[in-house]
Design an enzyme around this catalytic site. Structure first.
Site, PDB file in Angstrom:
ATOM      1  CG  ASP A 176      -9.008  -0.973   5.764  1.00 21.73           C
ATOM      2  OD1 ASP A 176      -9.194  -0.320   4.720  1.00 21.73           O
ATOM      3  OD2 ASP A 176      -8.122  -0.705   6.589  1.00 21.73           O
ATOM      4  CE  LYS A 187      -2.633   1.519  11.968  1.00 24.64           C
ATOM      5  NZ  LYS A 187      -3.274   1.027  10.762  1.00 24.64           N
ATOM      6  CB  VAL A 241      -6.182  -1.946   4.026  1.00 28.97           C
ATOM      7  CG1 VAL A 241      -6.556  -3.418   3.831  1.00 28.97           C
ATOM      8  CG2 VAL A 241      -4.951  -1.835   4.917  1.00 28.97           C
ATOM      9  CE  LYS A 276      -6.060   6.870   5.763  1.00 27.56           C
ATOM     10  NZ  LYS A 276      -6.158   7.086   7.231  1.00 27.56           N
ATOM     11  CD  GLU A 313      -1.032   0.694   3.653  1.00 31.99           C
ATOM     12  OE1 GLU A 313      -1.307   1.896   3.541  1.00 31.99           O
ATOM     13  OE2 GLU A 313      -1.384  -0.026   4.600  1.00 31.99           O
TER      14      GLU A 313
END
Length: 777
Positions: free
Chosen positions: A155, A172, A119, A94, A30
């Site tokens: 994602d 995360k 992702v 993004k 990515e």
């Protein structure tokens, strides 16, 4: 898979397309980590490093992003620099699934948008290109409090509908991991965690920590098992993605209790700042970085590297299953120089991807770790032969003016030439070197593929220039002067107040690429050329000692030959029988430079040097007569045999290249060597050790022999002197590696000289005809 041929908004690089066509492992990477994660220029260094990890594992990296309003799969070095250079700018996007159409469509009539793919965005584009494995850092997930905010990463839904296997360190830590796993189950996403050597109940990882407190749904023993799952998933026609969680390396894991406190504080500050939606994750990550004193950044980098490395192995194992190669055999250790049989049955070269005939012997579908590593310079060579217009003119070019010449360009560099020669006459060789991200570097990689040398050990360094060597020869083809730019192997030296133009150093690559390859393959022989700075030489020598590899040192030039005696104080050059360097092949001038360096730096004052010299058995009155008998009075008057003996404690085998006068071999014979009792070797035993065993330092005697030139070459037959000495060394090392422990170097001198003559008569730095000498080894 959707067709990509006619889509103006999607560009897949030729390298990626060719790799997919040839069934080679491809790993998607990515780009939001570069545009919204790491700052410039650290992001460029990381991008180059991650791609190098994929290449070191035998795969092809496919970095994915949006550049000028076009989705790119397989960004080249310049494109990565452009995209990473946009990091932190407000108009750098993004890009997830919802953003792809805007970024590409709005860019068509108007501005050209750049952006990093998340992702989700990366999965879509990877799937469109036909890539099955994607390695990243961490996954998005269900945010804490999502029951009221509905903040759930795209994602997760992408994993539910796009069949790409994602290798990450879980999601995360500041997310709601329990709810994330529940959501993935609802989406029908297979989730598993690599055991990483553990047994029993294994937690799903929590990014910076190896345990989350939540049991993983499934556990994978190794990459081959992961590949088998992907293969079965695809064979059944299932259309969801797969998530393989890879725990952070233990050395970089942060204690869960410590991390929980940091995350709680970061979440509290995010709520106070009103950071929600797309701004939430960047805010929290930045706050965690502040609170951990950058420890989280080190951990982040380590886990990404680990994921890319593991993802590459998964992709390689998957290719084995899908092409039906090597079922039930040893695990895949890729080497791009080997040919592969494609589905159509045609033989294609594993790097260039085009059917061709390779002059060097190439193994098909047989993968072994090379027994010889060669580390040093890979360069583009220019051979400039003075060609006077008049036949009566002086044979030397005229200074301070232009001279007529014939100029030949070829791939060279000392290490390359040695590796090429060894590869032609012996078994596969690993070349460890660097090229720049320039036209010369790309041409060099293509040329290596044509030669049949693998590129696993070649590092492309962003911001550096590929090494170049320019040789000026007289009308007799003898070298007059040469100019060499080999700075790419040195640490980048910036001017005061100016940043270095290179984003990676040789030191970085030693740690991250070359030394791990050395430890994995454990070659029996390592060749080092003196283009390395002394600190790098020291680290190579330490690594060689750790795997008991025999080291050959090529001095390169009188200016660089002394580097072997200029190692850092903490890494002293060891003496026989534990010598750091086992073989060197200088010419007479390089020998003198090495001798003077050792003398001026006090090496001949060392007690361990004297202990070996004393054990050699040379009379206190000297051995001039014996040396003259073994060689000739001219060499003795020049001090060449004497210099070799003085250096023997540090380099126990020295082969001095004397051009038309042949080769002088001087070596220490260890106690018990059969040649000490062999009548045929008797004329060459210069001295014997008569010390008591405890005082002998393992020395049995000194072997000295002058080998005449294998062939007297007429001047008109000399095409180029470049690479002749390198060919000599490469042939010797190939023979030593092939013959094993009982190899005797004197038995290889003749074939090595014959190889050198072939190169002398050839325009290339190493003659392709060396392959005809294989049977002589």
């Amino acid at each position: 898979m959707a067709s990509i041929d006619d889509c103006p908004y999607l560009k897949v690089s030729e390298e990626v397309q060719q790799a997919i066509h040839e069934n080679r492992p491809v790993v998607a990477l990515e780009s939001t980590i570069y545009t919204h994660g790491f700052p410039y220029p650290d992001n460029i260094a990381l991008a180059s490093h991650l791609e190098s990890i994929v290449r070191a594992g035998g795969g092809v990296p496919a970095t994915i992003g949006i550049l000028d309003g076009v989705a790119r799969v397989g960004l080249d070095a310049e494109e990565v620099i452009r995209l990473a250079g946009a990091a932190g700018k407000p108009d750098t996007l993004k890009i997830s699934r919802r953003d792809l159409g805007f970024a590409c469509g709005m860019g068509s009539p108007g501005r050209r948008y750049n952006g990093g793919t998340t992702v989700a965005g990366t999965m879509i584009l990877a799937h469109l290109a036909g890539i099955q494995v994607f390695a990243t850092g961490g996954l998005g997930g269900v945010h804490r409090g999502a029951e009221s905010t509905m903040d759930i990463s795209a994602d997760l839904t992408e994993l539910g509908r796009t069949p790409v296997a994602v290798v990450s360190s879980g999601c995360k830590s500041f997310l709601d991991i329990g709810r994330t796993l529940e959501y993935l189950e609802t989406q029908g996403v297979p989730v598993a965690t690599f055991a990483d050597g553990r047994t029993g109940n294994i937690d799903f990882p929590a990014f910076w920590t190896r345990e989350s407190g939540l049991k993983s749904p499934m556990v994978l023993e190794d990459e081959a098992t992961a590949a088998a799952v992907i293969h079965a998933h695809k064979s059944l026609g299932l259309q969801s993605g797969l998530l393989f969680a890879n725990p952070i390396p233990e050395a970089f894991s942060i204690a869960k209790a410590e991390m929980d406190k940091v995350i709680d504080k970061a979440l509290q500050e995010a709520a106070q700042a009103g950071a929600t939606g797309a701004a939430n994750t960047p805010f929290i990550l930045a706050k965690i970085k502040d609170l951990t004193g950058k420890n989280s950044v080190k951990s982040n980098k380590a886990l990404i590297e680990n994921n890319v490395r593991r993802g590459t192995t998964v992709a390689a194992e998957l290719m084995k299953l899908q092409t039906g190669i090597n079922h039930g055999q040893a695990s895949f250790q890729p080497a791009p120089q080997y040919q592969q049989i494609g589905r159509s049955g045609s033989t294609k070269h594993a790097t260039s991807g085009t059917p061709e005939t390779i002059s060097s012997p190439v193994k098909q579908n047989t993968v072994t770790s090379p027994s010889v590593f060669v580390a040093g310079a890979l360069a583009v060579d220019f051979s400039c032969d003075y060609a006077p217009i008049s036949t009566t003119a002086n044979k030397e070019p005229v200074l301070h003016t232009s001279n007529p010449a014939k100029i030949i360009q070829s791939l060279g560099g000392v290490a390359h030439n040695v590796a090429r020669a060894a590869n032609l006459v012996g078994d596969p060789v690993r070349l460890c070197s660097s090229v720049g991200d320039d036209l010369s570097g790309r041409a060099a990689l293509d040329a290596l593929a044509t030669e049949g040398l693998e590129i696993t050990g070649i590092k492309t360094r962003i911001g550096s220039s590929t090494a170049q060597y320019v040789a000026i020869n007289n009308a007799s083809k003898d070298l007059v002067i040469a100019m060499a730019d080999m700075d790419i192997l040195d640490e980048p030296a910036a001017q005061p107040g100016q940043p270095s133009t290179s984003t990676t150093t040789s030191s970085d690559t030693l740690n991250d690429l070359w030394l791990p390859q050395l430890q994995q393959s454990k070659p029996t022989h390592l060749v080092l050329d003196a283009n390395w700075q002394s600190p790098a030489l020291a680290r190579w020598l330490d690594a060689a000692k750790s795997i008991s590899a025999q080291v050959a040192f090529e001095p390169v030039s009188t200016a660089k030959a002394p580097r072997i005696f200029q190692l850092p104080r903490q890494t002293p050059l060891r003496t026989f029988p534990e010598a750091s360097v086992h073989l060197s092949t200088p010419n007479s001038l390089e020998l003198s430079a090495m001798y003077e360096a050792a003398r001026s730096l006090g090496f001949f004052d060392r007690q361990d040097w004297w202990a070996v010299i004393d054990a050699l058995g040379i009379p206190s009155t000297g051995a001039r007569v014996a040396m003259t008998i073994a060689t000739n009075s001219t060499l003795v008057d020049a001090g060449i045999p004497q210099q070799t003996i003085q250096l023997l404690p540090f380099i126990p085998t020295i082969c001095v290249k004397l051009e038309a006068d042949g080769v002088l071999v001087t070596q220490i014979l260890p106690a018990g060597d059969s040649r000490l009792q062999d009548p045929a070797s008797s004329p060459y035993i210069l001295s014997r050790c008569f010390n008591l065993p405890e005082e002998s330092s393992g020395v049995g005697g000194v072997y000295m022999r002058l080998f005449p030139a294998a062939e007297k070459v007429d001047g008109k037959d000399i095409v180029s002197v470049n690479g002749v000495g390198d060919t000599f060394l490469g042939t010797i090392v190939a023979g030593l590696a092939k013959r094993g422990k009982d190899a005797k170097i004197e038995e290889l001198i003749d074939v090595a000289q014959r190889a050198a003559v072939l190169t002398l008569k050839n325009k290339e730095a190493v003659s392709p005809e060396l392959a005809s000498l294989r049977s002589m080894l």
